[in-house]
Enzyme design. Structure first.
Site, PDB file in Angstrom:
ATOM      1  N   GLY A 273       8.375  36.087   8.348  1.00 20.52           N
ATOM      2  CA  GLY A 273       7.719  35.918   7.046  1.00 20.52           C
ATOM      3  C   GLY A 273       8.335  34.918   6.101  1.00 20.52           C
ATOM      4  O   GLY A 273       7.700  34.535   5.110  1.00 20.52           O
ATOM      5  N   GLU A 315      12.070  38.441  13.312  1.00 23.93           N
ATOM      6  CA  GLU A 315      11.265  37.589  14.200  1.00 23.93           C
ATOM      7  C   GLU A 315      10.516  36.508  13.431  1.00 23.93           C
ATOM      8  O   GLU A 315       9.305  36.572  13.264  1.00 23.93           O
ATOM      9  CB  GLU A 315      10.317  38.424  15.073  1.00 23.93           C
ATOM     10  CG  GLU A 315       9.497  39.409  14.321  1.00 23.93           C
ATOM     11  CD  GLU A 315       8.750  40.400  15.198  1.00 23.93           C
ATOM     12  OE1 GLU A 315       9.120  40.594  16.371  1.00 23.93           O
ATOM     13  OE2 GLU A 315       7.785  40.978  14.688  1.00 23.93           O
ATOM     14  N   PRO A 316      11.251  35.505  12.974  1.00 26.53           N
ATOM     15  CA  PRO A 316      10.614  34.400  12.262  1.00 26.53           C
ATOM     16  C   PRO A 316       9.827  33.498  13.214  1.00 26.53           C
ATOM     17  O   PRO A 316      10.195  33.333  14.368  1.00 26.53           O
ATOM     18  CB  PRO A 316      11.816  33.629  11.695  1.00 26.53           C
ATOM     19  CG  PRO A 316      12.950  33.953  12.596  1.00 26.53           C
ATOM     20  CD  PRO A 316      12.716  35.344  13.101  1.00 26.53           C
ATOM     21  N   ARG A 355      -5.441  24.832   9.422  1.00 27.24           N
ATOM     22  CA  ARG A 355      -4.929  25.609   8.287  1.00 27.24           C
ATOM     23  C   ARG A 355      -5.605  25.260   6.966  1.00 27.24           C
ATOM     24  O   ARG A 355      -5.922  26.170   6.196  1.00 27.24           O
ATOM     25  CB  ARG A 355      -3.401  25.501   8.184  1.00 27.24           C
ATOM     26  CG  ARG A 355      -2.675  26.061   9.415  1.00 27.24           C
ATOM     27  CD  ARG A 355      -1.187  26.254   9.221  1.00 27.24           C
ATOM     28  NE  ARG A 355      -0.903  27.341   8.304  1.00 27.24           N
ATOM     29  CZ  ARG A 355      -0.548  27.188   7.052  1.00 27.24           C
ATOM     30  NH1 ARG A 355      -0.397  25.973   6.539  1.00 27.24           N
ATOM     31  NH2 ARG A 355      -0.330  28.226   6.289  1.00 27.24           N
ATOM     32  N   TYR A 359      -7.160  28.505   5.402  1.00 28.36           N
ATOM     33  CA  TYR A 359      -6.402  29.165   4.317  1.00 28.36           C
ATOM     34  C   TYR A 359      -6.305  28.313   3.060  1.00 28.36           C
ATOM     35  O   TYR A 359      -5.497  28.616   2.176  1.00 28.36           O
ATOM     36  CB  TYR A 359      -4.953  29.442   4.771  1.00 28.36           C
ATOM     37  CG  TYR A 359      -4.800  30.055   6.129  1.00 28.36           C
ATOM     38  CD1 TYR A 359      -5.214  31.357   6.378  1.00 28.36           C
ATOM     39  CD2 TYR A 359      -4.218  29.334   7.162  1.00 28.36           C
ATOM     40  CE1 TYR A 359      -5.054  31.913   7.637  1.00 28.36           C
ATOM     41  CE2 TYR A 359      -4.048  29.888   8.420  1.00 28.36           C
ATOM     42  CZ  TYR A 359      -4.476  31.167   8.657  1.00 28.36           C
ATOM     43  OH  TYR A 359      -4.310  31.720   9.900  1.00 28.36           O
ATOM     44  N   CYS A 386     -17.512  16.917  12.367  1.00 22.74           N
ATOM     45  CA  CYS A 386     -18.826  16.983  11.730  1.00 22.74           C
ATOM     46  C   CYS A 386     -18.906  18.237  10.876  1.00 22.74           C
ATOM     47  O   CYS A 386     -19.588  19.206  11.226  1.00 22.74           O
ATOM     48  CB  CYS A 386     -19.905  16.993  12.783  1.00 22.74           C
ATOM     49  SG  CYS A 386     -20.165  15.355  13.388  1.00 22.74           S
ATOM     50  N   GLU A 387     -18.171  18.218   9.802  1.00 21.87           N
ATOM     51  CA  GLU A 387     -18.108  19.395   8.930  1.00 21.87           C
ATOM     52  C   GLU A 387     -17.525  18.916   7.604  1.00 21.87           C
ATOM     53  O   GLU A 387     -16.398  18.396   7.585  1.00 21.87           O
ATOM     54  CB  GLU A 387     -17.193  20.428   9.611  1.00 21.87           C
ATOM     55  CG  GLU A 387     -17.051  21.680   8.860  1.00 21.87           C
ATOM     56  CD  GLU A 387     -17.237  22.926   9.742  1.00 21.87           C
ATOM     57  OE1 GLU A 387     -17.748  22.820  10.875  1.00 21.87           O
ATOM     58  OE2 GLU A 387     -16.883  23.985   9.263  1.00 21.87           O
ATOM     59  N   TYR A 415       1.734  27.011  13.555  1.00 20.87           N
ATOM     60  CA  TYR A 415       0.318  27.374  13.471  1.00 20.87           C
ATOM     61  C   TYR A 415      -0.600  26.156  13.383  1.00 20.87           C
ATOM     62  O   TYR A 415      -1.653  26.208  12.754  1.00 20.87           O
ATOM     63  CB  TYR A 415       0.062  28.345  12.301  1.00 20.87           C
ATOM     64  CG  TYR A 415       0.960  29.561  12.356  1.00 20.87           C
ATOM     65  CD1 TYR A 415       0.812  30.517  13.348  1.00 20.87           C
ATOM     66  CD2 TYR A 415       1.988  29.739  11.431  1.00 20.87           C
ATOM     67  CE1 TYR A 415       1.656  31.619  13.425  1.00 20.87           C
ATOM     68  CE2 TYR A 415       2.842  30.840  11.500  1.00 20.87           C
ATOM     69  CZ  TYR A 415       2.663  31.771  12.503  1.00 20.87           C
ATOM     70  OH  TYR A 415       3.501  32.863  12.574  1.00 20.87           O
TER      71      TYR A 415
END
Ligand code: LLP
Length: 464
Positions: A273, A315-316, A355, A359, A386-387, A415
Protein backbone atom coordinates in the site's frame (compact mmCIF):
# COMPACT_ATOMS: atom_id res chain seq x y z
CA UNK A 1 27.44 20.03 -21.99
CA UNK A 2 24.29 20.38 -19.91
CA UNK A 3 24.95 20.98 -16.25
CA UNK A 4 22.75 20.69 -13.18
CA UNK A 5 22.65 24.49 -12.91
CA UNK A 6 20.19 24.51 -15.81
CA UNK A 7 17.67 22.98 -13.39
CA UNK A 8 16.89 26.57 -12.38
CA UNK A 9 15.00 26.88 -15.66
CA UNK A 10 11.77 24.92 -15.72
CA UNK A 11 12.58 22.08 -18.03
CA UNK A 12 12.66 18.29 -18.06
CA UNK A 13 15.73 18.53 -15.82
CA UNK A 14 13.61 19.36 -12.80
CA UNK A 15 12.43 15.74 -12.61
CA UNK A 16 15.88 14.22 -12.08
CA UNK A 17 16.23 12.67 -8.63
CA UNK A 18 19.34 14.72 -7.92
CA UNK A 19 17.49 17.95 -8.63
CA UNK A 20 15.00 17.43 -5.79
CA UNK A 21 17.59 17.12 -3.02
CA UNK A 22 15.46 14.42 -1.33
CA UNK A 23 16.98 11.22 0.09
CA UNK A 24 17.09 8.45 -2.46
CA UNK A 25 13.94 6.53 -1.60
CA UNK A 26 12.82 5.64 -5.13
CA UNK A 27 9.11 6.04 -4.33
CA UNK A 28 9.72 9.75 -3.64
CA UNK A 29 11.09 10.41 -7.12
CA UNK A 30 9.45 10.75 -10.48
CA UNK A 31 12.34 9.32 -12.46
CA UNK A 32 14.49 6.26 -11.71
CA UNK A 33 17.54 6.98 -9.56
CA UNK A 34 20.02 6.58 -12.43
CA UNK A 35 18.25 9.14 -14.65
CA UNK A 36 20.55 11.84 -15.96
CA UNK A 37 21.08 14.03 -18.98
CA UNK A 38 23.86 13.26 -21.44
CA UNK A 39 25.97 15.51 -23.67
CA UNK A 40 23.30 15.46 -26.35
CA UNK A 41 20.73 16.83 -23.93
CA UNK A 42 18.97 13.44 -23.97
CA UNK A 43 17.50 11.56 -21.02
CA UNK A 44 19.62 8.61 -20.02
CA UNK A 45 18.48 5.84 -17.65
CA UNK A 46 20.70 3.01 -16.48
CA UNK A 47 23.43 4.43 -18.68
CA UNK A 48 21.24 4.10 -21.81
CA UNK A 49 20.03 6.97 -23.97
CA UNK A 50 16.25 6.70 -24.20
CA UNK A 51 16.20 8.18 -27.69
CA UNK A 52 18.66 5.54 -28.89
CA UNK A 53 16.66 2.79 -27.18
CA UNK A 54 13.53 3.86 -29.05
CA UNK A 55 15.46 3.94 -32.34
CA UNK A 56 16.61 0.39 -31.62
CA UNK A 57 13.55 -1.22 -30.00
CA UNK A 58 10.66 0.96 -31.21
CA UNK A 59 7.93 2.62 -29.18
CA UNK A 60 5.96 2.56 -26.99
CA UNK A 61 8.70 1.13 -24.84
CA UNK A 62 8.76 0.34 -21.13
CA UNK A 63 12.26 1.07 -19.79
CA UNK A 64 12.99 -0.56 -16.44
CA UNK A 65 16.00 0.52 -14.39
CA UNK A 66 17.57 -2.45 -12.63
CA UNK A 67 19.48 -0.31 -10.13
CA UNK A 68 16.31 1.42 -8.90
CA UNK A 69 14.42 -1.85 -8.64
CA UNK A 70 17.23 -3.51 -6.68
CA UNK A 71 17.53 -0.41 -4.47
CA UNK A 72 13.85 -0.55 -3.46
CA UNK A 73 14.16 -4.25 -2.62
CA UNK A 74 17.26 -3.56 -0.51
CA UNK A 75 15.72 -0.55 1.22
CA UNK A 76 12.67 -2.57 2.27
CA UNK A 77 14.79 -5.51 3.42
CA UNK A 78 17.30 -3.36 5.32
CA UNK A 79 14.63 -1.24 6.97
CA UNK A 80 12.85 -4.30 8.38
CA UNK A 81 16.17 -5.64 9.67
CA UNK A 82 16.89 -2.27 11.31
CA UNK A 83 13.53 -1.56 12.90
CA UNK A 84 12.06 -4.97 13.70
CA UNK A 85 13.63 -7.18 16.36
CA UNK A 86 11.82 -10.31 15.18
CA UNK A 87 12.02 -12.14 11.86
CA UNK A 88 10.69 -10.42 8.76
CA UNK A 89 10.06 -11.14 5.10
CA UNK A 90 9.27 -8.73 2.30
CA UNK A 91 7.00 -10.17 -0.35
CA UNK A 92 6.54 -8.63 -3.80
CA UNK A 93 2.90 -8.20 -4.84
CA UNK A 94 3.55 -9.42 -8.36
CA UNK A 95 0.22 -8.11 -9.68
CA UNK A 96 2.10 -4.81 -10.04
CA UNK A 97 4.25 -6.28 -12.83
CA UNK A 98 4.54 -10.00 -13.38
CA UNK A 99 7.04 -11.24 -15.94
CA UNK A 100 10.09 -13.50 -15.77
CA UNK A 101 12.68 -10.70 -15.78
CA UNK A 102 11.07 -8.67 -13.00
CA UNK A 103 10.43 -11.78 -10.88
CA UNK A 104 14.00 -13.02 -11.34
CA UNK A 105 15.53 -9.73 -10.16
CA UNK A 106 13.25 -9.51 -7.15
CA UNK A 107 13.82 -13.17 -6.26
CA UNK A 108 17.58 -12.62 -6.39
CA UNK A 109 17.12 -9.89 -3.76
CA UNK A 110 15.60 -12.47 -1.42
CA UNK A 111 12.00 -11.29 -1.54
CA UNK A 112 8.98 -13.59 -1.51
CA UNK A 113 6.03 -13.38 -3.94
CA UNK A 114 2.35 -12.63 -3.60
CA UNK A 115 0.46 -14.11 -6.56
CA UNK A 116 -3.26 -13.82 -7.21
CA UNK A 117 -3.89 -16.22 -10.05
CA UNK A 118 -2.63 -19.40 -11.66
CA UNK A 119 -0.95 -17.22 -14.28
CA UNK A 120 1.03 -15.16 -11.78
CA UNK A 121 1.86 -18.34 -9.86
CA UNK A 122 3.09 -20.05 -13.04
CA UNK A 123 5.21 -17.02 -13.99
CA UNK A 124 6.80 -16.93 -10.55
CA UNK A 125 7.55 -20.65 -10.59
CA UNK A 126 9.04 -20.32 -14.09
CA UNK A 127 11.25 -17.51 -12.77
CA UNK A 128 12.75 -20.10 -10.41
CA UNK A 129 11.04 -19.15 -7.14
CA UNK A 130 10.45 -21.98 -4.66
CA UNK A 131 7.00 -22.56 -3.17
CA UNK A 132 8.00 -21.68 0.39
CA UNK A 133 8.40 -18.08 -0.79
CA UNK A 134 5.11 -17.92 -2.69
CA UNK A 135 1.77 -16.84 -1.21
CA UNK A 136 -1.42 -17.41 -3.22
CA UNK A 137 -4.11 -14.76 -2.80
CA UNK A 138 -7.54 -14.31 -4.34
CA UNK A 139 -11.20 -14.02 -3.38
CA UNK A 140 -12.29 -16.73 -5.82
CA UNK A 141 -9.47 -19.16 -6.38
CA UNK A 142 -10.27 -22.04 -8.70
CA UNK A 143 -9.67 -25.65 -7.85
CA UNK A 144 -6.85 -25.85 -10.38
CA UNK A 145 -5.17 -22.72 -8.94
CA UNK A 146 -5.33 -24.25 -5.48
CA UNK A 147 -3.99 -27.55 -6.80
CA UNK A 148 -1.04 -25.86 -8.47
CA UNK A 149 -0.24 -23.93 -5.29
CA UNK A 150 -0.49 -27.05 -3.12
CA UNK A 151 1.68 -29.06 -5.53
CA UNK A 152 4.40 -26.42 -5.14
CA UNK A 153 3.99 -26.17 -1.35
CA UNK A 154 3.00 -22.52 -1.49
CA UNK A 155 1.19 -20.83 1.37
CA UNK A 156 -2.45 -20.11 0.64
CA UNK A 157 -3.99 -16.91 1.94
CA UNK A 158 -7.53 -18.10 2.60
CA UNK A 159 -10.16 -15.51 1.82
CA UNK A 160 -13.55 -17.11 2.49
CA UNK A 161 -15.58 -20.09 3.70
CA UNK A 162 -15.82 -21.83 0.34
CA UNK A 163 -12.05 -21.88 0.12
CA UNK A 164 -11.65 -23.18 3.68
CA UNK A 165 -13.99 -26.05 2.85
CA UNK A 166 -12.29 -26.80 -0.47
CA UNK A 167 -8.90 -26.87 1.22
CA UNK A 168 -10.14 -29.13 4.01
CA UNK A 169 -11.28 -31.65 1.39
CA UNK A 170 -8.08 -31.29 -0.64
CA UNK A 171 -5.95 -31.83 2.45
CA UNK A 172 -7.93 -34.97 3.32
CA UNK A 173 -7.82 -36.52 -0.16
CA UNK A 174 -4.14 -35.80 -0.55
CA UNK A 175 -3.37 -36.68 3.05
CA UNK A 176 -1.36 -33.51 3.22
CA UNK A 177 -1.06 -30.65 5.68
CA UNK A 178 -1.72 -27.43 3.83
CA UNK A 179 -0.09 -24.26 5.02
CA UNK A 180 -2.53 -21.33 5.16
CA UNK A 181 -2.84 -17.77 6.33
CA UNK A 182 -6.22 -16.18 7.03
CA UNK A 183 -7.15 -12.89 5.39
CA UNK A 184 -9.39 -10.66 7.47
CA UNK A 185 -11.01 -7.32 6.67
CA UNK A 186 -9.78 -4.95 9.35
CA UNK A 187 -12.36 -2.16 8.94
CA UNK A 188 -9.66 0.48 8.48
CA UNK A 189 -10.41 3.36 6.12
CA UNK A 190 -7.70 5.12 4.18
CA UNK A 191 -7.66 7.98 1.72
CA UNK A 192 -7.16 6.50 -1.69
CA UNK A 193 -9.23 5.83 -4.80
CA UNK A 194 -12.32 3.78 -3.93
CA UNK A 195 -11.42 1.04 -6.46
CA UNK A 196 -8.11 0.34 -4.73
CA UNK A 197 -9.37 0.47 -1.13
CA UNK A 198 -9.75 -2.95 0.41
CA UNK A 199 -9.57 -2.64 4.19
CA UNK A 200 -13.03 -1.20 4.82
CA UNK A 201 -15.70 -3.64 5.97
CA UNK A 202 -17.70 -3.44 2.73
CA UNK A 203 -14.97 -5.14 0.71
CA UNK A 204 -15.14 -8.32 -1.35
CA UNK A 205 -11.88 -9.54 0.20
CA UNK A 206 -11.32 -11.49 3.37
CA UNK A 207 -13.34 -12.73 6.33
CA UNK A 208 -15.46 -10.28 8.26
CA UNK A 209 -13.82 -9.88 11.70
CA UNK A 210 -17.20 -10.73 13.27
CA UNK A 211 -16.66 -14.25 12.01
CA UNK A 212 -13.26 -14.62 13.56
CA UNK A 213 -14.39 -17.03 16.33
CA UNK A 214 -16.06 -19.35 13.85
CA UNK A 215 -13.06 -19.23 11.51
CA UNK A 216 -10.55 -19.94 14.28
CA UNK A 217 -12.74 -22.80 15.54
CA UNK A 218 -12.99 -24.30 12.04
CA UNK A 219 -9.24 -24.16 11.50
CA UNK A 220 -8.44 -25.53 14.96
CA UNK A 221 -10.72 -28.51 14.24
CA UNK A 222 -9.20 -29.23 10.81
CA UNK A 223 -5.96 -31.18 11.20
CA UNK A 224 -5.05 -30.91 7.50
CA UNK A 225 -4.94 -27.12 7.68
CA UNK A 226 -2.01 -25.48 9.43
CA UNK A 227 -2.69 -21.81 9.97
CA UNK A 228 0.68 -20.09 10.11
CA UNK A 229 -0.40 -16.49 9.91
CA UNK A 230 -2.93 -13.68 9.67
CA UNK A 231 -3.14 -11.25 6.77
CA UNK A 232 -4.81 -7.95 5.98
CA UNK A 233 -4.37 -5.38 3.23
CA UNK A 234 -6.01 -1.98 3.44
CA UNK A 235 -5.47 -0.42 0.04
CA UNK A 236 -2.97 1.02 -2.37
CA UNK A 237 -1.22 4.35 -3.09
CA UNK A 238 -1.46 5.41 0.59
CA UNK A 239 0.52 8.39 1.89
CA UNK A 240 -0.55 8.30 5.54
CA UNK A 241 1.31 6.21 8.08
CA UNK A 242 -1.53 5.86 10.57
CA UNK A 243 -3.63 3.22 8.72
CA UNK A 244 -0.77 0.70 8.67
CA UNK A 245 0.06 1.48 12.30
CA UNK A 246 -3.58 0.81 13.22
CA UNK A 247 -3.46 -2.35 11.15
CA UNK A 248 -0.38 -3.57 13.03
CA UNK A 249 -2.28 -3.26 16.28
CA UNK A 250 -5.38 -4.98 14.95
CA UNK A 251 -3.36 -7.92 13.59
CA UNK A 252 -1.61 -8.36 16.93
CA UNK A 253 -4.99 -8.29 18.72
CA UNK A 254 -6.25 -11.06 16.43
CA UNK A 255 -3.07 -13.03 16.98
CA UNK A 256 -3.59 -12.87 20.75
CA UNK A 257 -7.18 -13.97 20.29
CA UNK A 258 -6.13 -16.97 18.21
CA UNK A 259 -4.24 -18.38 21.21
CA UNK A 260 -7.61 -19.14 22.85
CA UNK A 261 -8.23 -21.64 20.09
CA UNK A 262 -4.96 -23.46 20.50
CA UNK A 263 -3.70 -22.10 17.18
CA UNK A 264 0.00 -21.49 16.96
CA UNK A 265 0.02 -18.52 14.65
CA UNK A 266 3.46 -17.00 14.38
CA UNK A 267 3.25 -14.58 11.46
CA UNK A 268 1.37 -11.44 10.55
CA UNK A 269 1.24 -9.90 7.09
CA UNK A 270 0.48 -6.22 6.92
CA UNK A 271 -0.16 -6.13 3.14
CA UNK A 272 1.15 -3.50 0.77
CA UNK A 273 0.00 0.00 0.00
CA UNK A 274 2.85 2.49 0.33
CA UNK A 275 2.34 5.20 -2.28
CA UNK A 276 4.73 6.64 -4.85
CA UNK A 277 5.16 10.02 -6.54
CA UNK A 278 3.32 10.42 -9.82
CA UNK A 279 3.55 14.20 -9.61
CA UNK A 280 5.73 16.56 -7.58
CA UNK A 281 2.70 17.24 -5.36
CA UNK A 282 2.61 13.64 -4.15
CA UNK A 283 4.28 13.26 -0.78
CA UNK A 284 4.58 9.63 0.33
CA UNK A 285 6.81 8.68 3.26
CA UNK A 286 10.12 7.09 2.27
CA UNK A 287 10.37 3.31 2.39
CA UNK A 288 12.50 3.63 5.52
CA UNK A 289 9.99 5.92 7.27
CA UNK A 290 7.05 3.71 6.35
CA UNK A 291 8.74 0.52 7.57
CA UNK A 292 9.87 2.21 10.78
CA UNK A 293 6.38 3.51 11.59
CA UNK A 294 4.79 0.15 10.84
CA UNK A 295 7.35 -1.83 12.85
CA UNK A 296 7.03 0.50 15.82
CA UNK A 297 3.28 -0.03 15.94
CA UNK A 298 3.67 -3.83 15.85
CA UNK A 299 6.43 -3.76 18.48
CA UNK A 300 4.32 -1.59 20.78
CA UNK A 301 1.28 -3.83 20.37
CA UNK A 302 3.32 -6.98 21.12
CA UNK A 303 4.89 -5.39 24.18
CA UNK A 304 1.42 -4.28 25.33
CA UNK A 305 0.22 -7.89 25.19
CA UNK A 306 3.53 -9.25 26.42
CA UNK A 307 3.85 -11.69 23.53
CA UNK A 308 6.93 -12.63 21.47
CA UNK A 309 7.36 -10.74 18.20
CA UNK A 310 5.69 -12.64 15.38
CA UNK A 311 7.40 -12.88 12.00
CA UNK A 312 6.39 -9.70 10.21
CA UNK A 313 5.55 -9.81 6.51
CA UNK A 314 4.77 -6.94 4.16
CA UNK A 315 3.79 -7.20 0.50
CA UNK A 316 4.45 -4.01 -1.43
CA UNK A 317 3.87 -3.89 -5.17
CA UNK A 318 3.66 -0.34 -6.48
CA UNK A 319 6.45 1.06 -4.31
CA UNK A 320 8.83 -1.70 -5.45
CA UNK A 321 8.50 -1.35 -9.23
CA UNK A 322 6.49 1.82 -9.87
CA UNK A 323 9.29 4.38 -9.82
CA UNK A 324 11.83 2.14 -11.55
CA UNK A 325 10.26 2.40 -14.99
CA UNK A 326 9.24 4.96 -17.60
CA UNK A 327 7.31 4.58 -20.83
CA UNK A 328 8.76 6.16 -23.97
CA UNK A 329 6.38 7.10 -26.79
CA UNK A 330 6.94 8.77 -30.13
CA UNK A 331 5.00 11.96 -30.76
CA UNK A 332 2.80 11.82 -33.87
CA UNK A 333 0.00 14.15 -34.91
CA UNK A 334 -1.22 17.21 -33.09
CA UNK A 335 -4.38 19.26 -33.20
CA UNK A 336 -5.00 22.80 -32.03
CA UNK A 337 -8.54 23.56 -30.94
CA UNK A 338 -8.37 27.38 -30.85
CA UNK A 339 -8.85 28.88 -27.38
CA UNK A 340 -9.47 25.44 -25.92
CA UNK A 341 -6.48 23.12 -26.08
CA UNK A 342 -3.70 21.53 -28.07
CA UNK A 343 -3.72 17.77 -28.43
CA UNK A 344 -0.45 15.96 -28.97
CA UNK A 345 -0.90 12.31 -29.85
CA UNK A 346 1.47 9.49 -29.02
CA UNK A 347 1.73 5.95 -30.38
CA UNK A 348 0.26 4.18 -27.34
CA UNK A 349 -2.28 5.06 -24.68
CA UNK A 350 -4.91 3.22 -22.67
CA UNK A 351 -3.72 -0.17 -23.91
CA UNK A 352 -0.25 0.21 -22.34
CA UNK A 353 -1.37 2.42 -19.45
CA UNK A 354 -5.05 2.02 -18.51
CA UNK A 355 -4.62 3.89 -15.21
CA UNK A 356 -5.66 7.38 -16.38
CA UNK A 357 -8.94 6.14 -17.89
CA UNK A 358 -9.61 3.75 -15.01
CA UNK A 359 -8.67 5.83 -11.97
CA UNK A 360 -8.19 9.32 -13.43
CA UNK A 361 -4.51 8.92 -12.53
CA UNK A 362 -2.26 11.88 -13.22
CA UNK A 363 1.23 11.47 -14.68
CA UNK A 364 4.16 13.71 -15.51
CA UNK A 365 5.97 13.76 -18.82
CA UNK A 366 9.03 15.19 -20.55
CA UNK A 367 10.62 15.24 -23.97
CA UNK A 368 13.60 12.90 -23.73
CA UNK A 369 15.49 14.31 -26.72
CA UNK A 370 15.44 17.95 -25.49
CA UNK A 371 15.78 17.76 -21.75
CA UNK A 372 16.83 21.32 -21.07
CA UNK A 373 14.33 22.97 -23.44
CA UNK A 374 12.19 25.42 -21.48
CA UNK A 375 8.63 24.34 -20.78
CA UNK A 376 6.50 26.62 -22.91
CA UNK A 377 3.07 25.06 -23.32
CA UNK A 378 0.36 23.14 -21.55
CA UNK A 379 -1.04 20.46 -23.81
CA UNK A 380 -3.16 17.35 -23.63
CA UNK A 381 -1.24 14.19 -24.43
CA UNK A 382 -3.67 11.84 -26.18
CA UNK A 383 -3.38 8.15 -26.84
CA UNK A 384 -4.07 6.64 -30.25
CA UNK A 385 -7.15 4.59 -29.32
CA UNK A 386 -10.60 5.09 -30.77
CA UNK A 387 -11.97 6.46 -27.54
CA UNK A 388 -12.21 10.12 -26.50
CA UNK A 389 -11.33 9.14 -22.94
CA UNK A 390 -7.97 7.80 -24.09
CA UNK A 391 -5.99 10.68 -22.67
CA UNK A 392 -2.58 9.91 -21.22
CA UNK A 393 -2.16 13.29 -19.51
CA UNK A 394 -4.81 15.98 -19.49
CA UNK A 395 -2.53 18.89 -18.66
CA UNK A 396 1.09 18.29 -19.56
CA UNK A 397 3.67 21.03 -19.32
CA UNK A 398 6.04 20.55 -22.26
CA UNK A 399 8.58 22.40 -24.37
CA UNK A 400 7.72 23.13 -28.01
CA UNK A 401 7.12 19.67 -29.36
CA UNK A 402 7.54 18.17 -32.82
CA UNK A 403 6.46 15.02 -34.57
CA UNK A 404 9.10 12.38 -33.88
CA UNK A 405 9.99 13.67 -30.42
CA UNK A 406 10.37 11.04 -27.73
CA UNK A 407 7.84 11.67 -24.98
CA UNK A 408 8.51 9.93 -21.70
CA UNK A 409 5.83 9.28 -19.08
CA UNK A 410 7.29 8.76 -15.62
CA UNK A 411 6.62 6.21 -12.88
CA UNK A 412 4.92 3.61 -15.06
CA UNK A 413 6.40 0.44 -13.53
CA UNK A 414 3.37 -0.57 -11.49
CA UNK A 415 0.02 -1.64 -12.90
CA UNK A 416 0.85 -0.54 -16.44
CA UNK A 417 2.19 -3.61 -18.25
CA UNK A 418 0.25 -5.83 -15.86
CA UNK A 419 -3.03 -4.13 -16.82
CA UNK A 420 -2.15 -3.64 -20.49
CA UNK A 421 -4.54 -4.88 -23.17
CA UNK A 422 -4.74 -5.28 -26.91
CA UNK A 423 -7.62 -2.83 -27.27
CA UNK A 424 -7.98 -1.81 -30.92
CA UNK A 425 -5.62 -4.71 -31.58
CA UNK A 426 -2.53 -2.79 -30.63
CA UNK A 427 0.37 -5.13 -29.95
CA UNK A 428 1.65 -4.75 -26.39
CA UNK A 429 4.95 -2.84 -26.11
CA UNK A 430 8.38 -4.28 -25.48
CA UNK A 431 10.11 -3.80 -22.13
CA UNK A 432 13.82 -3.19 -21.78
CA UNK A 433 15.90 -3.71 -18.68
CA UNK A 434 18.69 -1.15 -18.47
CA UNK A 435 21.75 -1.29 -16.26
CA UNK A 436 25.16 0.38 -16.54
CA UNK A 437 24.82 1.00 -20.25
CA UNK A 438 23.47 -2.45 -21.09
CA UNK A 439 19.96 -2.85 -22.50
CA UNK A 440 18.23 -6.24 -22.46
CA UNK A 441 14.79 -7.13 -23.73
CA UNK A 442 12.65 -8.60 -20.97
CA UNK A 443 9.39 -8.50 -22.92
CA UNK A 444 9.29 -8.74 -26.67
CA UNK A 445 7.02 -6.40 -28.56
CA UNK A 446 3.93 -8.30 -29.65
CA UNK A 447 3.50 -8.81 -33.37
CA UNK A 448 0.38 -8.86 -35.53
CA UNK A 449 0.81 -12.66 -35.64
CA UNK A 450 0.65 -12.69 -31.83
CA UNK A 451 -2.64 -10.83 -32.03
CA UNK A 452 -4.34 -13.55 -34.06
CA UNK A 453 -2.56 -16.43 -32.33
CA UNK A 454 -5.70 -17.58 -30.54
CA UNK A 455 -8.15 -16.74 -33.32
CA UNK A 456 -9.87 -19.63 -35.05
CA UNK A 457 -11.88 -19.65 -38.24
CA UNK A 458 -14.54 -22.38 -38.26
CA UNK A 459 -14.47 -24.25 -41.55
CA UNK A 460 -17.79 -22.84 -42.77
CA UNK A 461 -16.41 -19.28 -42.52
CA UNK A 462 -13.46 -20.04 -44.73
CA UNK A 463 -13.77 -18.49 -48.18
CA UNK A 464 -13.42 -21.14 -50.85
N1 LLP B 1 -1.42 -7.18 -1.13
C1 LLP B 1 -2.68 -7.31 -1.56
C2 LLP B 1 -3.53 -8.32 -0.95
C3 LLP B 1 -3.17 -6.48 -2.57
O1 LLP B 1 -4.42 -6.61 -2.97
C4 LLP B 1 -2.32 -5.51 -3.14
C5 LLP B 1 -2.79 -4.64 -4.22
C6 LLP B 1 -1.00 -5.43 -2.67
C7 LLP B 1 -0.58 -6.28 -1.65
C8 LLP B 1 0.00 -4.45 -3.23
O2 LLP B 1 -0.39 -3.15 -3.00
P1 LLP B 1 0.60 -1.94 -3.44
O3 LLP B 1 1.81 -2.04 -2.60
O4 LLP B 1 0.87 -2.15 -4.88
O5 LLP B 1 -0.20 -0.73 -3.20
N2 LLP B 1 -4.50 -1.48 -10.21
C9 LLP B 1 -4.48 -0.48 -9.16
C10 LLP B 1 -3.89 -1.02 -7.89
C11 LLP B 1 -4.61 -2.22 -7.38
C12 LLP B 1 -3.98 -2.77 -6.13
C13 LLP B 1 -4.51 -4.11 -5.84
N3 LLP B 1 -3.95 -4.76 -4.71
C14 LLP B 1 -3.74 0.76 -9.64
O6 LLP B 1 -3.27 0.77 -10.77
O7 LLP B 1 -3.65 1.73 -8.91
Amino acid sequence: MVTQSTTQVKSGLQYLAKATGKPLSPNQHLLPLTAKVNDQDHLEIGGCDITTLVARFGSPLYVLDEFTLRTTCQQYRDAFKTYYPGESQVIYASKAWSCLGVCAIIASEGLGFDVVSGGELYTTIQAGVKGDLIYLHGNNKSLSELELAIDYDCTIIVDNWLELEMLREMGKTRDKIISIMLRLTPGIECHTHEYIRTGHLDSKFGFDPNEIDRVFTFVSETPNLKCIGLHAHIGSQIFERQPHQDLGEVLVDWLVKSENYGLEIKQINIGGGLGICYTEQDDPPSIDEWVQATCNAVIKACEGHNIPFPKLLAEPGRSLVGSACVTAYTVGSSKIVPDIRTYISVDGGMSDNPRPITYQSVYRTLIANRMSAPLTQTVTVAGKHCESGDIVIKEALLPDTETGDILVVMATGAYNYSMASNYNRLPRPAAILVNEGEANLILQRETYQDLIRQDLLPYRLLRH
